[in-house]
Write an enzyme that holds these catalytic residues in place. Sequence first.
Site, PDB file in Angstrom:
ATOM      1  N   CYS A   1       0.805  -1.111  -0.054  1.00  0.00           N
ATOM      2  CA  CYS A   1      -0.008  -0.109  -0.051  1.00  0.00           C
ATOM      3  C   CYS A   1       0.744   1.275   0.018  1.00  0.00           C
ATOM      4  CB  CYS A   1      -1.110   0.141   1.232  1.00  0.00           C
ATOM      5  SG  CYS A   1      -1.649   1.533   1.578  1.00  0.00           S
TER       6      CYS A   1
ATOM      7  N   CYS B   1       0.067   3.859   2.805  1.00  0.00           N
ATOM      8  CA  CYS B   1       0.361   3.262   3.924  1.00  0.00           C
ATOM      9  C   CYS B   1       2.153   3.464   4.142  1.00  0.00           C
ATOM     10  CB  CYS B   1       0.314   1.800   4.054  1.00  0.00           C
ATOM     11  SG  CYS B   1      -1.477   1.362   4.084  1.00  0.00           S
TER      12      CYS B   1
END
Length: 146
Positions: free
Chosen positions: A69, A72
């Site tokens: 991600c 993230c």
Amino acid sequence: MENIIVACPHCKSLNKLPKKNEYKKAVCGVCKGNLLDNKPIKIDNEAEFNKIISNVNIPVIIDFWAVWCGPCQMFAPTFESIAKNYPLKANFLKVNTEEIPQVAAKFGIRSIPTIVAVKDGVEIDRVMGALPEMQFAMWVDKIINS
């Protein structure tokens, strides 16, 4: 005197300390690590997560994330930086949703990053997305002071 129970950011052991407004020194009873050196705790399994969530009596800020991600990865330095500002005021946990999907499912995580605040084992708030540092700090302040 009232006590706080915190997880050591070095060895994940639980520590009971007298509650104070300010600490000059706080050492883990197990690993002797500095409890004032607050940093995110990487959670390795559901049992470890449950032990911390059910016993710690300060706010726990959980970053649900995954390696693949992009947002993230962008948010990770912000999460780590803000954690340093709250020694013995909050524990910060990192939960990889790919490694521990049952914990993510328990919290109904549908998108990442999702940041969840828990107090006394109960979710009290959540935000989704990679927040800018100032906005994340304001959110953490709100959680700690509520």
